[in-house]
Scaffold this active site. Structure first.
Site, PDB file in Angstrom:
ATOM      1  N   LYS A  39      36.502  13.018  19.529  1.00 25.55           N
ATOM      2  CA  LYS A  39      35.029  13.022  19.464  1.00 25.55           C
ATOM      3  C   LYS A  39      34.550  14.458  19.239  1.00 25.55           C
ATOM      4  O   LYS A  39      35.324  15.408  19.383  1.00 25.55           O
ATOM      5  CB  LYS A  39      34.470  12.449  20.764  1.00 25.55           C
ATOM      6  CG  LYS A  39      34.804  13.282  21.987  1.00 25.55           C
ATOM      7  CD  LYS A  39      34.564  12.525  23.289  1.00 25.55           C
ATOM      8  CE  LYS A  39      34.862  13.422  24.484  1.00 25.55           C
ATOM      9  NZ  LYS A  39      34.904  12.655  25.748  1.00 25.55           N
ATOM     10  N   ARG A 137      28.493   6.924  35.348  1.00 25.53           N
ATOM     11  CA  ARG A 137      28.124   7.240  33.978  1.00 25.53           C
ATOM     12  C   ARG A 137      28.125   5.879  33.284  1.00 25.53           C
ATOM     13  O   ARG A 137      27.385   5.002  33.709  1.00 25.53           O
ATOM     14  CB  ARG A 137      29.130   8.252  33.396  1.00 25.53           C
ATOM     15  CG  ARG A 137      28.598   9.006  32.222  1.00 25.53           C
ATOM     16  CD  ARG A 137      29.487  10.169  31.832  1.00 25.53           C
ATOM     17  NE  ARG A 137      30.746   9.746  31.236  1.00 25.53           N
ATOM     18  CZ  ARG A 137      31.619  10.594  30.696  1.00 25.53           C
ATOM     19  NH1 ARG A 137      31.386  11.894  30.706  1.00 25.53           N
ATOM     20  NH2 ARG A 137      32.733  10.157  30.156  1.00 25.53           N
ATOM     21  N   TYR A 279      17.881  42.882  18.270  1.00 27.21           N
ATOM     22  CA  TYR A 279      16.598  42.399  18.800  1.00 27.21           C
ATOM     23  C   TYR A 279      16.412  42.804  20.263  1.00 27.21           C
ATOM     24  O   TYR A 279      17.345  42.689  21.070  1.00 27.21           O
ATOM     25  CB  TYR A 279      16.556  40.872  18.751  1.00 27.21           C
ATOM     26  CG  TYR A 279      16.369  40.280  17.381  1.00 27.21           C
ATOM     27  CD1 TYR A 279      15.292  40.635  16.583  1.00 27.21           C
ATOM     28  CD2 TYR A 279      17.267  39.329  16.904  1.00 27.21           C
ATOM     29  CE1 TYR A 279      15.114  40.060  15.335  1.00 27.21           C
ATOM     30  CE2 TYR A 279      17.100  38.749  15.656  1.00 27.21           C
ATOM     31  CZ  TYR A 279      16.019  39.122  14.876  1.00 27.21           C
ATOM     32  OH  TYR A 279      15.846  38.553  13.644  1.00 27.21           O
ATOM     33  N   MET A 327      20.894  34.726  15.159  1.00 25.69           N
ATOM     34  CA  MET A 327      21.167  33.366  14.679  1.00 25.69           C
ATOM     35  C   MET A 327      22.423  33.325  13.802  1.00 25.69           C
ATOM     36  O   MET A 327      23.273  32.446  13.957  1.00 25.69           O
ATOM     37  CB  MET A 327      19.963  32.834  13.897  1.00 25.69           C
ATOM     38  CG  MET A 327      20.081  31.370  13.542  1.00 25.69           C
ATOM     39  SD  MET A 327      18.659  30.760  12.627  1.00 25.69           S
ATOM     40  CE  MET A 327      17.405  30.698  13.896  1.00 25.69           C
TER      41      MET A 327
HETATM   42  C1  LIG Z   1      36.095  12.881  26.435  1.00 19.46           C
HETATM   43  C2  LIG Z   1      36.776  11.818  27.174  1.00 19.46           C
HETATM   44  C3  LIG Z   1      38.140  11.922  27.490  1.00 19.46           C
HETATM   45  C4  LIG Z   1      38.971  13.157  27.216  1.00 19.46           C
HETATM   46  O1  LIG Z   1      38.811  14.081  28.285  1.00 19.46           O
HETATM   47  P1  LIG Z   1      39.647  15.451  28.288  1.00 19.46           P
HETATM   48  O2  LIG Z   1      39.297  16.077  29.590  1.00 19.46           O
HETATM   49  O3  LIG Z   1      39.150  16.260  27.145  1.00 19.46           O
HETATM   50  O4  LIG Z   1      41.066  15.084  28.152  1.00 19.46           O
HETATM   51  C5  LIG Z   1      38.743  10.830  28.086  1.00 19.46           C
HETATM   52  N1  LIG Z   1      38.044   9.715  28.382  1.00 19.46           N
HETATM   53  C6  LIG Z   1      36.728   9.591  28.113  1.00 19.46           C
HETATM   54  C7  LIG Z   1      36.024   8.334  28.467  1.00 19.46           C
HETATM   55  C8  LIG Z   1      36.053  10.647  27.520  1.00 19.46           C
HETATM   56  O5  LIG Z   1      34.750  10.515  27.258  1.00 19.46           O
END
Ligand SMILES: *Cc1c(COP(=O)(O)O)cnc(C)c1O
Length: 405
Positions: A39, A137, A279, A327
């Site tokens: 991701k 979550r 800046y 930037m």
């Molecule tokens: C991002 C994520 C992971 C990976 O976590 P890491 O700490 O980067 O290994 C695993 N499971 C879920 C549900 C995640 O969102």
């Protein structure tokens, strides 16, 4: 791509990546599915570049956060299983079914919509049910489990391929009692699922930190994120790992960082003593100073909180960032670096010669974690994969920097 034509770019060390994936494969054994979590543009490393390396070096499947990332993999020709970890809009669930992605399930309305799609199309859809065990979550509460299972059982096209949970407190502590309580709840819910007649369901609970320090989480599948990129989830995880394996400082080298971020010097200038840089005039020179201007800034993911704090590597030495991060530009002090020339390479993150700037160190300076430092690297920066066979063009970062906080 030829780096001489680029102002800034990211190099991906295939040897380091293969080393890390091999390490995790040995850790979990041959029978556990190793799912590479790619991701957020593969944590800033480049979605397709890392997908290619993951497939080549032994990952079994992929995890992404959203449908469009999964579609990008398919369009690029990846036919591996892809688990979508986030919510897919109800209006786009037909695309999940059409591409045969694995979809996480935690909303009853998504379940109803998918049931309608498989009934209409005659296709199947593989679901991974996310269980709430204490992270609060995404996930289904235990009280709603029976309802979900009944709906799944009534829809033959829906296949409960997996059940999983995500642990709240592995990375931030060396005390894993909360994780164990979550795992107990998870086991209890898995038993209910088995008792309801769902067979051969893959169970998974481990991210990188859990895989490293709580082996009972390996189960059927490990969702490997940060570790494949050669970064430790946290100091606490490194400490727990050292304690478990009776290792000293060598433990930090178990993983090899994969990413080096480089830029070419865009301008060099001499500045008189007592001059201000950048800046807000936040830095005033105390001597005649040689400034190198680099074409990267906070829009590229070089955090503005690194202003007057971080170092960049030039000519194998540490050059301090002077003044505020802009930037698209930063200014660094190269007065003490001999022989610097226009378009010389500077390393913002990674290794050059004997020196290292680690993601963990930048994270500490910016008040965040290494995950955020790499995940926010601008996707448009070219990612160049350096392969071990291409020895002639081998960059100095062949041996990744060790982790330092
Ligand atoms: C991002 C994520 C992971 C990976 O976590 P890491 O700490 O980067 O290994 C695993 N499971 C879920 C549900 C995640 O969102």
């Amino acid at each position: 791509m030829d780096a001489s034509r680029l102002t800034t770019w990211i190099e991906i060390d295939e040897g380091a990546y293969a080393h890390n994936l091999g390490f995790f494969r040995r850790l979990v054994g041959p029978r556990v599915e190793l799912a590479a979590v790619i991701k957020a543009n593969a944590y800033g490393h480049g979605l397709l570049e890392i997908a290619r390396l993951a497939a080549r070096h032994g990952a079994d499947s992929f995890c992404v956060f959203e449908l469009d990332e999964a579609l990008a993999l398919r369009r690029a020709g990846f036919d591996q299983d892809v688990l979508i970890l986030g919510h897919t809009p109800l209006a786009r669930l037909d695309e999940v079914v059409a591409e045969d992605f694995r979809q996480v399930l935690f909303n009853r309305r998504s379940l109803d919509a998918l049931a309608a799609i498989v009934a209409r199309t005659g296709r199947r859809c593989r679901l991974h049910l996310k269980l709430e065990t204490g992270t609060h979550r995404l996930g289904v509460d235990e009280g709603r489990l029976a309802d979900f299972l009944a709906r799944l059982a009534a829809s033959p096209g829906l296949e409960l391929e997996g059940v999983y949970t995500h642990l709240a407190n592995v990375e931030d502590t060396t005390d894993h009692r909360y994780a164990r309580r979550q795992l107990e709840r998870f086991e209890g819910m898995c038993e209910r699922i088995a008792a309801a007649g769902f067979k051969r369901v893959k169970r998974h609970a481990a991210c990188t930190a859990a895989a490293l320090v709580v082996p009972s989480t390996h189960l059927d599948l490990v969702r490997l994120g940060i570790g494949q990129y050669g970064l430790w989830p946290s100091k606490e995880t490194l400490l727990s790992y050292k304690l478990r394996h009776h290792l000293g400082d060598g433990a930090a080298q178990v993983l090899r960082p994969v990413l080096t971020w480089k830029a070419r010097i865009a301008q060099l200038k001499e500045v008189a003593a007592g001059s201000y840089v950048g800046y807000g005039c936040t830095y005033q020179t105390t001597r005649r100073t040689r400034i190198a201007v680099l074409p990267v800034g906070y829009a590229d993911g070089y955090d503005r909180r690194l202003s007057n704090q971080a170092h960049v590597l030039v000519g194998g030495r540490r050059a301090p960032v002077r003044g505020r991060v802009c930037m698209n530009l930063i200014m660094v002090d190269v007065t003490d670096v001999p022989g610097v020339a226009l378009e010389d390479e500077a390393v913002l993150l990674g290794r050059q010669g004997e020196q290292t700037v680690s993601a963990e160190h930048l994270a500490a300076l910016a008040g965040t974690i290494s995950y955020e430092i790499v995940a926010r690297l601008r996707p448009g920066i070219p990612r160049l994969v350096r392969s071990p066979t291409a020895t002639a063009s081998r960059p100095q970062s062949q041996i990744g920097p060790t982790t330092r906080w």
